[in-house]
Scaffold this motif. Structure first.
Motif, PDB file in Angstrom:
ATOM      1  N   ARG A  63       0.832  -1.206   0.000  1.00  0.00           N
ATOM      2  CA  ARG A  63       0.000   0.000   0.000  1.00  0.00           C
ATOM      3  C   ARG A  63       0.863   1.251   0.000  1.00  0.00           C
ATOM      4  N   ALA A  64       1.888   1.256   0.843  1.00  0.00           N
ATOM      5  CA  ALA A  64       2.772   2.423   0.920  1.00  0.00           C
ATOM      6  C   ALA A  64       3.439   2.687  -0.424  1.00  0.00           C
ATOM      7  N   ALA A  65       3.909   1.629  -1.065  1.00  0.00           N
ATOM      8  CA  ALA A  65       4.584   1.790  -2.351  1.00  0.00           C
ATOM      9  C   ALA A  65       3.623   2.299  -3.419  1.00  0.00           C
ATOM     10  N   GLU A  66       2.407   1.783  -3.409  1.00  0.00           N
ATOM     11  CA  GLU A  66       1.445   2.206  -4.423  1.00  0.00           C
ATOM     12  C   GLU A  66       0.998   3.653  -4.206  1.00  0.00           C
ATOM     13  N   LEU A  67       0.802   4.054  -2.958  1.00  0.00           N
ATOM     14  CA  LEU A  67       0.459   5.450  -2.692  1.00  0.00           C
ATOM     15  C   LEU A  67       1.605   6.379  -3.110  1.00  0.00           C
ATOM     16  N   GLU A  68       2.818   5.944  -2.901  1.00  0.00           N
ATOM     17  CA  GLU A  68       3.961   6.743  -3.364  1.00  0.00           C
ATOM     18  C   GLU A  68       3.981   6.842  -4.887  1.00  0.00           C
ATOM     19  N   ARG A  69       3.583   5.776  -5.557  1.00  0.00           N
ATOM     20  CA  ARG A  69       3.510   5.830  -7.016  1.00  0.00           C
ATOM     21  C   ARG A  69       2.448   6.827  -7.471  1.00  0.00           C
ATOM     22  N   TRP A  70       1.336   6.865  -6.737  1.00  0.00           N
ATOM     23  CA  TRP A  70       0.315   7.852  -7.077  1.00  0.00           C
ATOM     24  C   TRP A  70       0.835   9.276  -6.866  1.00  0.00           C
ATOM     25  N   ALA A  72       3.927  10.217  -7.119  1.00  0.00           N
ATOM     26  CA  ALA A  72       4.862  10.454  -8.219  1.00  0.00           C
ATOM     27  C   ALA A  72       4.115  10.722  -9.520  1.00  0.00           C
ATOM     28  N   ASP A  73       3.007  10.009  -9.742  1.00  0.00           N
ATOM     29  CA  ASP A  73       2.228  10.229 -10.959  1.00  0.00           C
ATOM     30  C   ASP A  73       1.611  11.625 -10.978  1.00  0.00           C
ATOM     31  N   ILE A  74       1.154  12.102  -9.827  1.00  0.00           N
ATOM     32  CA  ILE A  74       0.610  13.461  -9.766  1.00  0.00           C
ATOM     33  C   ILE A  74       1.717  14.478 -10.044  1.00  0.00           C
ATOM     34  N   ASP A  75       2.887  14.265  -9.458  1.00  0.00           N
ATOM     35  CA  ASP A  75       4.003  15.181  -9.717  1.00  0.00           C
ATOM     36  C   ASP A  75       4.384  15.174 -11.194  1.00  0.00           C
ATOM     37  N   ALA A  76       4.403  13.995 -11.807  1.00  0.00           N
ATOM     38  CA  ALA A  76       4.743  13.901 -13.227  1.00  0.00           C
ATOM     39  C   ALA A  76       3.676  14.567 -14.087  1.00  0.00           C
ATOM     40  N   LEU A  77       2.427  14.440 -13.679  1.00  0.00           N
ATOM     41  CA  LEU A  77       1.338  15.110 -14.392  1.00  0.00           C
ATOM     42  C   LEU A  77       1.582  16.616 -14.451  1.00  0.00           C
ATOM     43  N   TYR A  78       1.948  17.197 -13.317  1.00  0.00           N
ATOM     44  CA  TYR A  78       2.167  18.644 -13.260  1.00  0.00           C
ATOM     45  C   TYR A  78       3.485  19.039 -13.933  1.00  0.00           C
ATOM     46  N   ALA A  79       4.354  18.084 -14.135  1.00  0.00           N
ATOM     47  CA  ALA A  79       5.603  18.351 -14.856  1.00  0.00           C
ATOM     48  C   ALA A  79       5.451  18.130 -16.357  1.00  0.00           C
TER      49      ALA A  79
END
Length: 283
Positions: A63-70, A72-79
């Protein structure tokens, strides 16, 4: 999870999730123009996906790893590098100026539930939880609705808490069966429950006092919600009006039922819900 936007499991690879037909959230979103409705569905799909991680994502480390992936995905979206599963958010983020910190707040709220069961949080922690799982969603939503900035943020603050406290009161017995207790620590201590288990709290003869106090707090947030709604354009508050009116029916039903055990699950009368939809679904 007892979040303001009710969710259900769905694999991330499937088509974007839609709210359950017939739910107050689904009805409220159907009132929006097509572009705004599709933006809200994209936000809903994100919230549903991260909620699934918190509730059904397997062992804590996964769960922790998947939430971190989310995150990261939000950060990449804004990048400007959106992953496939957040691509439906590209347009809404640009068109409605959705804030990265609100998406992160939603993830942080899910994380509060993901690793340890919440049991009798202090008032400040409960308020933070409500802000993350409900008001943060509201802040994303009011931008899509087209509300003025200042009143939109105020509406999200009050309505998120009103809806979330209603959910908590509606679900106290179901949450207790899962080892969770969202009622705040301070009023529980005032009735003699220090460090209570969920089961002990539900069986306590004075638990109704704690629930009644939380219901009064929710009522205050509903009043503030309606004050903001009434002073803003109807076209921008239509969905918020329907959600506030529909959810308050649950609170009214809870107050009518009372807090003594056994507590039957409440559901507003179908005619009352139809009346809300007709009243607030008309421009």
């Amino acid at each position: 999870m007892t979040a303001a936007v009710d969710t259900a499991a769905q694999p991330a690879a499937e088509a974007p999730a839609l709210p359950a037909a017939g739910s107050s959230f689904y009805t409220a979103m159907r009132l929006l123009p097509k572009e705004r409705r599709e933006a809200m569905y994209a936000v809903y799909a994100f919230c549903r996906a991260v909620d699934d991680v918190a509730d059904d994502g397997g062992p804590a480390e996964l769960r922790a790893a998947e939430l971190e992936r989310w995150r990261a995905d939000i950060d990449a979206l804004y990048a400007g590098r959106p992953a496939a599963r957040v691509r439906d958010l590209v347009g809404p983020v640009k068109e409605y100026d959705l804030k990265r910190e609100d998406f992160h707040a939603v993830i942080d709220g899910m994380a509060m539930d993901a690793f340890t069961d919440i049991v009798a949080p202090d008032a400040a922690t409960l308020d933070l939880y409500c802000d993350r799982v409900a008001s943060a969603v509201g802040r994303l939503s009011v931008r899509i609705f087209g509300m003025p900035e200042e009143d939109g943020i105020r509406l999200a603050w009050h309505q998120g808490r009103a809806l979330q406290l209603t959910n908590i009161l509606r679900d106290i017995d179901e949450d207790a069966e899962r080892g969770r207790l969202y009622l705040p620590r301070e009023p529980l201590a005032a009735i003699g429950l220090d460090n209570p288990t969920p089961a002990a709290a539900m069986a306590h003869p004075r638990i109704g006092e704690v629930c009644a106090a939380l219901a009064k707090e929710a009522e205050g947030h509903y009043r503030a919600t309606w004050e903001i709604i009434r002073r803003n354009p109807r076209r921008a508050t239509k969905a918020a009006r329907l959600m506030a009116a529909a959810y308050r029916l649950y609170l009214v039903a809870l107050l009518r039922r009372g807090w003594a055990a056994p507590r039957a699950r409440v559901k507003p009368a179908k005619l009352a819900l139809i009346g809300v939809a007709l009243r607030h679904g008309i421009v």
